[in-house]
Design a protein around this motif. Structure first.
Motif, PDB file in Angstrom:
ATOM      1  N   LEU A  85     -52.030  29.999 -25.031  1.00 13.98           N
ATOM      2  CA  LEU A  85     -50.937  29.740 -24.106  1.00 13.98           C
ATOM      3  C   LEU A  85     -49.916  30.855 -24.215  1.00 13.98           C
ATOM      4  O   LEU A  85     -49.819  31.516 -25.246  1.00 13.98           O
ATOM      5  CB  LEU A  85     -50.243  28.431 -24.473  1.00 13.98           C
ATOM      6  CG  LEU A  85     -51.106  27.187 -24.332  1.00 13.98           C
ATOM      7  CD1 LEU A  85     -50.482  26.036 -25.076  1.00 13.98           C
ATOM      8  CD2 LEU A  85     -51.263  26.846 -22.866  1.00 13.98           C
TER       9      LEU A  85
ATOM     10  N   ARG B 263     -41.067  21.090 -19.946  1.00  8.02           N
ATOM     11  CA  ARG B 263     -41.087  20.711 -18.545  1.00  8.02           C
ATOM     12  C   ARG B 263     -42.532  20.635 -18.066  1.00  8.02           C
ATOM     13  O   ARG B 263     -43.424  21.223 -18.692  1.00  8.02           O
ATOM     14  CB  ARG B 263     -40.338  21.761 -17.713  1.00  8.02           C
ATOM     15  CG  ARG B 263     -38.840  21.599 -17.771  1.00  8.02           C
ATOM     16  CD  ARG B 263     -38.186  22.683 -16.966  1.00  8.02           C
ATOM     17  NE  ARG B 263     -38.638  23.999 -17.418  1.00  8.02           N
ATOM     18  CZ  ARG B 263     -38.204  25.141 -16.940  1.00  8.02           C
ATOM     19  NH1 ARG B 263     -37.348  25.154 -15.967  1.00  8.02           N
ATOM     20  NH2 ARG B 263     -38.632  26.287 -17.425  1.00  8.02           N
TER      21      ARG B 263
ATOM     22  N   ASP C 276     -43.431  20.906  -6.342  1.00  5.74           N
ATOM     23  CA  ASP C 276     -44.228  21.914  -7.026  1.00  5.74           C
ATOM     24  C   ASP C 276     -45.126  21.287  -8.086  1.00  5.74           C
ATOM     25  O   ASP C 276     -46.313  21.595  -8.175  1.00  5.74           O
ATOM     26  CB  ASP C 276     -43.271  22.891  -7.729  1.00  5.74           C
ATOM     27  CG  ASP C 276     -43.581  24.304  -7.363  1.00  5.74           C
ATOM     28  OD1 ASP C 276     -44.307  24.500  -6.378  1.00  5.74           O
ATOM     29  OD2 ASP C 276     -43.093  25.203  -8.063  1.00  5.74           O
TER      30      ASP C 276
ATOM     31  N   LEU D  13     -48.229  22.072 -18.068  1.00  5.19           N
ATOM     32  CA  LEU D  13     -49.446  22.184 -17.239  1.00  5.19           C
ATOM     33  C   LEU D  13     -50.498  23.167 -17.745  1.00  5.19           C
ATOM     34  O   LEU D  13     -51.673  22.833 -17.783  1.00  5.19           O
ATOM     35  CB  LEU D  13     -49.062  22.547 -15.801  1.00  5.19           C
ATOM     36  CG  LEU D  13     -49.003  21.384 -14.828  1.00  5.19           C
ATOM     37  CD1 LEU D  13     -48.350  21.830 -13.539  1.00  5.19           C
ATOM     38  CD2 LEU D  13     -50.383  20.840 -14.536  1.00  5.19           C
ATOM     39  N   PRO D  14     -50.103  24.391 -18.150  1.00  8.88           N
ATOM     40  CA  PRO D  14     -51.140  25.330 -18.595  1.00  8.88           C
ATOM     41  C   PRO D  14     -51.940  24.824 -19.796  1.00  8.88           C
ATOM     42  O   PRO D  14     -53.039  25.286 -20.044  1.00  8.88           O
ATOM     43  CB  PRO D  14     -50.349  26.584 -18.983  1.00  8.88           C
ATOM     44  CG  PRO D  14     -49.062  26.481 -18.264  1.00  8.88           C
ATOM     45  CD  PRO D  14     -48.779  25.013 -18.150  1.00  8.88           C
ATOM     46  N   ARG D  15     -51.372  23.845 -20.529  1.00 11.89           N
ATOM     47  CA  ARG D  15     -52.057  23.351 -21.723  1.00 11.89           C
ATOM     48  C   ARG D  15     -53.031  22.227 -21.413  1.00 11.89           C
ATOM     49  O   ARG D  15     -53.791  21.819 -22.267  1.00 11.89           O
ATOM     50  CB  ARG D  15     -51.035  22.765 -22.711  1.00 11.89           C
ATOM     51  CG  ARG D  15     -49.991  23.734 -23.173  1.00 11.89           C
ATOM     52  CD  ARG D  15     -49.022  23.012 -24.108  1.00 11.89           C
ATOM     53  NE  ARG D  15     -47.671  23.495 -23.861  1.00 11.89           N
ATOM     54  CZ  ARG D  15     -46.572  22.812 -24.143  1.00 11.89           C
ATOM     55  NH1 ARG D  15     -46.667  21.613 -24.683  1.00 11.89           N
ATOM     56  NH2 ARG D  15     -45.392  23.321 -23.883  1.00 11.89           N
ATOM     57  N   ILE D  16     -52.946  21.658 -20.229  1.00 10.46           N
ATOM     58  CA  ILE D  16     -53.768  20.482 -19.938  1.00 10.46           C
ATOM     59  C   ILE D  16     -55.165  20.916 -19.501  1.00 10.46           C
ATOM     60  O   ILE D  16     -55.329  21.790 -18.671  1.00 10.46           O
ATOM     61  CB  ILE D  16     -53.126  19.639 -18.803  1.00 10.46           C
ATOM     62  CG1 ILE D  16     -51.671  19.311 -19.120  1.00 10.46           C
ATOM     63  CG2 ILE D  16     -53.942  18.377 -18.554  1.00 10.46           C
ATOM     64  CD1 ILE D  16     -51.451  18.422 -20.308  1.00 10.46           C
ATOM     65  N   ASN D  17     -56.155  20.272 -20.081  1.00 11.51           N
ATOM     66  CA  ASN D  17     -57.520  20.556 -19.669  1.00 11.51           C
ATOM     67  C   ASN D  17     -57.957  19.504 -18.649  1.00 11.51           C
ATOM     68  O   ASN D  17     -58.158  18.346 -18.980  1.00 11.51           O
ATOM     69  CB  ASN D  17     -58.429  20.542 -20.894  1.00 11.51           C
ATOM     70  CG  ASN D  17     -59.817  21.001 -20.539  1.00 11.51           C
ATOM     71  OD1 ASN D  17     -60.048  21.493 -19.429  1.00 11.51           O
ATOM     72  ND2 ASN D  17     -60.746  20.844 -21.453  1.00 11.51           N
TER      73      ASN D  17
ATOM     74  N   ILE E 128     -50.534  27.972 -12.021  1.00 16.72           N
ATOM     75  CA  ILE E 128     -50.151  27.154 -13.187  1.00 16.72           C
ATOM     76  C   ILE E 128     -49.856  28.044 -14.394  1.00 16.72           C
ATOM     77  O   ILE E 128     -48.863  27.855 -15.090  1.00 16.72           O
ATOM     78  CB  ILE E 128     -51.279  26.144 -13.513  1.00 16.72           C
ATOM     79  CG1 ILE E 128     -51.326  25.063 -12.439  1.00 16.72           C
ATOM     80  CG2 ILE E 128     -51.074  25.522 -14.893  1.00 16.72           C
ATOM     81  CD1 ILE E 128     -52.420  24.035 -12.633  1.00 16.72           C
ATOM     82  N   GLN E 129     -50.721  29.027 -14.628  1.00 18.25           N
ATOM     83  CA  GLN E 129     -50.556  29.857 -15.817  1.00 18.25           C
ATOM     84  C   GLN E 129     -49.353  30.801 -15.693  1.00 18.25           C
ATOM     85  O   GLN E 129     -48.724  31.152 -16.680  1.00 18.25           O
ATOM     86  CB  GLN E 129     -51.834  30.656 -16.101  1.00 18.25           C
ATOM     87  CG  GLN E 129     -53.050  29.792 -16.449  1.00 18.25           C
ATOM     88  CD  GLN E 129     -52.874  28.980 -17.723  1.00 18.25           C
ATOM     89  OE1 GLN E 129     -52.170  29.373 -18.654  1.00 18.25           O
ATOM     90  NE2 GLN E 129     -53.498  27.811 -17.780  1.00 18.25           N
TER      91      GLN E 129
ATOM     92  N   PRO F 263     -44.798  29.403 -16.244  1.00 20.31           N
ATOM     93  CA  PRO F 263     -43.863  29.480 -17.383  1.00 20.31           C
ATOM     94  C   PRO F 263     -43.297  30.891 -17.584  1.00 20.31           C
ATOM     95  O   PRO F 263     -42.146  31.039 -17.995  1.00 20.31           O
ATOM     96  CB  PRO F 263     -44.724  29.076 -18.582  1.00 20.31           C
ATOM     97  CG  PRO F 263     -45.843  28.280 -18.012  1.00 20.31           C
ATOM     98  CD  PRO F 263     -46.107  28.871 -16.657  1.00 20.31           C
TER      99      PRO F 263
ATOM    100  N   SER G 231     -43.991  22.158 -15.735  1.00 18.87           N
ATOM    101  CA  SER G 231     -44.574  23.484 -15.483  1.00 18.87           C
ATOM    102  C   SER G 231     -44.927  24.211 -16.781  1.00 18.87           C
ATOM    103  O   SER G 231     -45.816  25.057 -16.803  1.00 18.87           O
ATOM    104  CB  SER G 231     -43.631  24.334 -14.637  1.00 18.87           C
ATOM    105  OG  SER G 231     -42.379  24.441 -15.284  1.00 18.87           O
ATOM    106  N   ASP G 232     -44.235  23.865 -17.874  1.00 21.05           N
ATOM    107  CA  ASP G 232     -44.586  24.469 -19.161  1.00 21.05           C
ATOM    108  C   ASP G 232     -45.801  23.780 -19.776  1.00 21.05           C
ATOM    109  O   ASP G 232     -46.581  24.400 -20.491  1.00 21.05           O
ATOM    110  CB  ASP G 232     -43.413  24.343 -20.147  1.00 21.05           C
ATOM    111  CG  ASP G 232     -42.259  25.243 -19.762  1.00 21.05           C
ATOM    112  OD1 ASP G 232     -42.533  26.324 -19.192  1.00 21.05           O
ATOM    113  OD2 ASP G 232     -41.107  24.872 -19.999  1.00 21.05           O
TER     114      ASP G 232
ATOM    115  N   ASN H 210     -49.194  21.170  -7.972  1.00 21.39           N
ATOM    116  CA  ASN H 210     -50.061  21.711  -9.022  1.00 21.39           C
ATOM    117  C   ASN H 210     -51.002  20.644  -9.585  1.00 21.39           C
ATOM    118  O   ASN H 210     -52.180  20.916  -9.813  1.00 21.39           O
ATOM    119  CB  ASN H 210     -49.220  22.322 -10.140  1.00 21.39           C
ATOM    120  CG  ASN H 210     -48.644  23.662  -9.726  1.00 21.39           C
ATOM    121  OD1 ASN H 210     -49.262  24.396  -8.944  1.00 21.39           O
ATOM    122  ND2 ASN H 210     -47.463  23.980 -10.212  1.00 21.39           N
TER     123      ASN H 210
ATOM    124  N   ARG I  96     -44.216  27.489  -1.952  1.00 18.37           N
ATOM    125  CA  ARG I  96     -43.065  27.427  -2.866  1.00 18.37           C
ATOM    126  C   ARG I  96     -43.215  28.277  -4.122  1.00 18.37           C
ATOM    127  O   ARG I  96     -42.364  28.238  -4.995  1.00 18.37           O
ATOM    128  CB  ARG I  96     -42.751  25.973  -3.268  1.00 18.37           C
ATOM    129  CG  ARG I  96     -42.059  25.163  -2.192  1.00 18.37           C
ATOM    130  CD  ARG I  96     -41.716  23.800  -2.734  1.00 18.37           C
ATOM    131  NE  ARG I  96     -42.891  23.225  -3.349  1.00 18.37           N
ATOM    132  CZ  ARG I  96     -43.804  22.533  -2.692  1.00 18.37           C
ATOM    133  NH1 ARG I  96     -43.656  22.322  -1.428  1.00 18.37           N
ATOM    134  NH2 ARG I  96     -44.841  22.061  -3.323  1.00 18.37           N
TER     135      ARG I  96
END
Lengths: 322, 438
Positions: free
Chosen positions: B383, A92, A123, A97-101, B338-339, B342, A94-95, A127, B288
């Motif tokens: 991650l 997804r 959301d 996103l943390p990986r994108i630089n 963001i972090q 998940p 949201s999963d 982000n 949110r």
């Protein structure tokens, strides 16, 4: 409407026109407003067809691409990947996103959802809008049908109950983003896209205020169309305030499909046979006007007008024997 | 002096510093300010960066075991450190100024506003005795606040002949007496000492971890920072740099034995500013982002800000809160959301509104964990990962009653008149499964 006026939504002509308009706008930004889009990274939901990825590589020369896929079909996605340079990210938004630089990279992001506007969509947009580098472009597409996401519940409820539930839901999700609460009349088929467009623009603008740097959002796209279900796309540029002049001076706002306001532009074209299409096209001269066209067949005036609005982007489909 | 009618006067008043400034800060925070000053000296004289514990491969080494010793009762308060001391030239024109002329450069210290020490003096008592020993010199300053209040002059004189007292290694010794009545009352309480120790254990957790020894009325403070769960779960780690401030975000889950709810911890140059926050300050319940709830108890997030330019760090003068509007903190907050997402989604999925068997099995992830303290975590960006539990097919138990005559009919049809009920039930189930299902 007669059946020949209906659209074959398996090939989604309006969607295809929308992609072409987007490409044209980006070319314009590259040429006249100094946005080097060919160096951008494209990020979107490719699905197994990767249609936007192929087009944006061919016509925008982009070769940094990230495809996000939420369904658990990694093999299908990999098999269908048209170019090696596409980076596939399963999960997804949201999963992923943390990986994108985001650092030092300008993005074109197109989040093309196949469901309606909800908290999750807002959301994701929030982000992204907070993280994207100035100069980046972001688009969101959502379904704009007054229905609940849960199909069973949607069908079970009476019209009144459904509307009441939707109004409560929207007011809950859009609460801080709208000046006035959502009312019943906002749920009408023709009004809903406008409501969603307002919410989306407001979300983009609100996200800008949550950023540590000084940037603004300028809306450029606001389309509605219905190849099947009615869809809405809203998007624009995130950039530093100094760029406003450049953007204004570029003339982009004069293009007839650019929409900075809240009323979505309708993309709608009649299905025409090749002969019909050609008989109109050959009459098109500089400065096209409706009354100069000598129609050789039966076509309502509004449909002719729609065709003329988008004739350059009108897709023709052939069966190809492969 | 003739009065000038054409100006409005704006000179500072001593009353403001002595009586007013001290109102905005608690007694505990004031004492922590004095400890901050000691650690600031330690960082300046030893040039170490405690952030290396978290970011570097090796723990920074200290050549001697620095100590900070606090003692107090209802009649006095004292703090003695072996952290290097304050040079006389710095005392002459710097350390005692109200507010800083300019910030020291070149090390990631804790002393920022130039207000903490004086504010602590005035908050605690009316007689102050300050002795500092460095490698080069030793000096003493004695302040009688009530006398000083009456003087026009804004200076504190050096004592002509410093008493050597118990300063063996370079450091600072401060003794405050003539305590204010309510301060005296609180300092005599055992509960106050215990609370102070608890505060010290978190605020200076990282410094204690590398060997700084802090004792309070004989009780030694231990480093107190929750560990991360490991094994099937590994935390996410993300670095960014905003306006000259290095930001490091680590998010994960706490191991099963940690029962108390966590949240976000915020550090500036190694000093903990916010502990286990579950409020809007760290984004909960805003835009949110979910409100903190029981199901998130195991969520643990650490945010470290580090910079040699102290004014860029998002801390307030009391160091007990972050400056939420600061661009640096806003940038961190966006990345924190963001972090964290998940992890929160995973925790939420463990507790769905209509529980499914599968989710309950996955919840077991939380209970099959190892433990890693922050200095033991891998240092590269990573991650969040949670390895799902491979599960056996879930079984359902079917139990029903049917008229015996019908059961006999089936037995007869099968030619097995004594077939046990259980077997008959299984046989008919499998028959249907085979004939009717894909």
């Amino acid at each position: 409407m007669e059946s020949y006026e209906k659209l074959n939504y398996t090939i989604r002509p309006s969607k295809q026109i929308e992609r072409k308009l987007f490409i044209e706008a980006l070319h314009y930004l590259g040429q006249h407003a100094n946005y080097p889009v060919r160096n951008y990274t494209y990020m979107g939901f490719g699905s197994v067809f990767y249609a936007d990825f192929i087009m944006f590589h061919k016509y925008l020369y982009i070769n940094d691409m990230i495809c996000i896929e939420g369904s658990d079909i990694p093999k299908r996605m990999d098999l269908n990947k048209p170019y090696e340079f596409i980076q596939l990210e399963m999960g997804r938004v949201s999963d992923v996103l943390p990986r994108i630089n985001f650092k030092n990279t300008q993005f074109i992001v197109w989040l093309d959802y196949d469901y309606g506007l909800c908290a999750e969509v807002l959301d994701d947009l929030d982000n992204f809008s907070r993280a994207l580098c100035p100069g980046s472009i972001i688009n969101a597409t959502v379904e704009a049908e007054p229905k609940l996401r849960d199909r069973e519940e949607n069908e079970k409820l009476s019209r009144q109950d459904r509307e009441k539930k939707l109004i409560d839901l929207y007011n809950d999700h859009f609460d801080t983003l709208l000046e006035e609460p959502v009312k019943k009349r906002d749920l009408a088929w023709k009004s809903l896209p406008r409501l969603f467009a307002k919410v989306l623009k407001s979300q983009f603008e609100t996200s800008m205020t949550k950023r540590p740097d000084d940037v603004l959002f300028w809306q450029l796209f606001n389309f509605r169309y219905a190849d099947g279900a009615q869809m809405l796309t809203v998007g624009g540029i995130i950039d530093v305030p100094e760029k406003e002049k450049q953007l204004q001076g570029s003339g982009i706002y004069d293009l007839n499909f650019i929409e900075a306001g809240e009323e979505p532009k309708l993309i709608s074209v009649p299905p025409l046979t090749f002969r019909e299409k050609e008989s109109i096209d050959r009459q098109i001269d500089k400065g096209i006007s409706l009354d100069k066209i000598d129609l050789k067949f039966e076509l309502r005036e509004t449909l002719l007008k729609n065709y003329l609005d988008f004739y350059r982007h009108y897709p023709t489909f052939h069966e190809a024997i492969i | 002096m003739p009065e000038n009618d054409n100006v409005a006067h704006a000179e500072p008043q001593k009353e403001f510093f002595i009586d007013m400034l001290t109102r905005d800060i608690g007694l505990t925070e004031c004492i922590l300010d004095l400890i901050d000053n000691s650690i600031h000296s330690l960082i300046r004289t030893h040039h170490f960066d405690v952030m290396n514990i978290i970011t570097g491969d090796q723990k920074p080494a200290l050549d001697h075991k620095p100590t900070i010793t606090l003692n107090f009762s209802d009649s006095f308060f004292s703090i003695v450190d072996s952290c290097g001391g304050v040079e006389k030239k710095d005392a002459r024109n710097g350390v005692f100024l109200f507010g800083k002329k300019e910030n020291e450069k070149g090390f990631a210290g804790l002393g920022l506003y130039g207000v903490g020490m004086k504010r602590a003096f005035f908050k605690l008592g009316r007689k102050i005795d300050f002795i500092s020993k460095t490698n080069g010199d030793i000096y003493q300053i004695k302040i009688d606040v009530d006398e000083w209040r009456k003087e026009k002059d804004w200076t504190f004189p050096f004592a002509p002949e410093p008493e050597k007292k118990d300063l063996k290694t370079p450091g600072v010794a401060i003794k405050i007496s003539n305590l204010l009545p309510d301060v005296a009352k609180r300092l005599s309480l055992i509960s106050f000492r215990n609370e102070l120790v608890k505060e010290i254990q978190s605020s200076y957790a990282l410094f204690i971890m590398i060997g700084l020894e802090i004792t309070v009325n004989g009780k030694k403070a231990e480093s107190r920072l929750p560990p991360f769960a490991s094994k099937r779960i590994s935390p996410a780690r993300k670095k960014l740099e905003v306006e000259g401030v290095d930001i490091l975000i680590i998010v994960g889950l706490t191991p099963k034995e940690m029962r108390e709810p966590q949240g976000w911890y915020v550090f500036c140059n190694g000093r903990m500013i916010v502990e286990a926050d579950q409020s809007k300050l760290t984004g909960w319940g805003e835009d949110r982002f979910p409100v903190f709830a029981n199901k998130f108890n195991h969520f643990l997030g650490l945010v470290y800000f580090s910079s040699m330019e102290l004014e860029k760090l998002p801390w307030t003068t009391t160091k007990s809160e972050v400056v939420k509007d600061s661009p640096v903190y806003q940038a961190a907050l966006n990345e924190m959301r963001i972090q964290a997402r998940p992890i929160l989604d995973l925790l939420s999925s463990f507790y769905p509104s209509a529980p499914e068997e599968e989710k309950i099995v996955q919840r077991g992830l939380l209970f099959d964990t190892g433990t890693l303290t922050v200095d033991q975590l891998p240092k590269e960006e990573s991650l969040f990962r949670a390895e799902p539990i491979v599960q056996k097919p879930v079984e359902a138990n079917i139990n029903y009653k049917k008229p015996l005559t019908d059961v006999q009919k089936i037995r007869k049809r099968l030619g097995k008149p004594r077939m046990p009920y259980k077997e008959l039930g299984e046989y008919t189930f499998e028959y249907f499964l085979e004939k009717e299902c894909d």
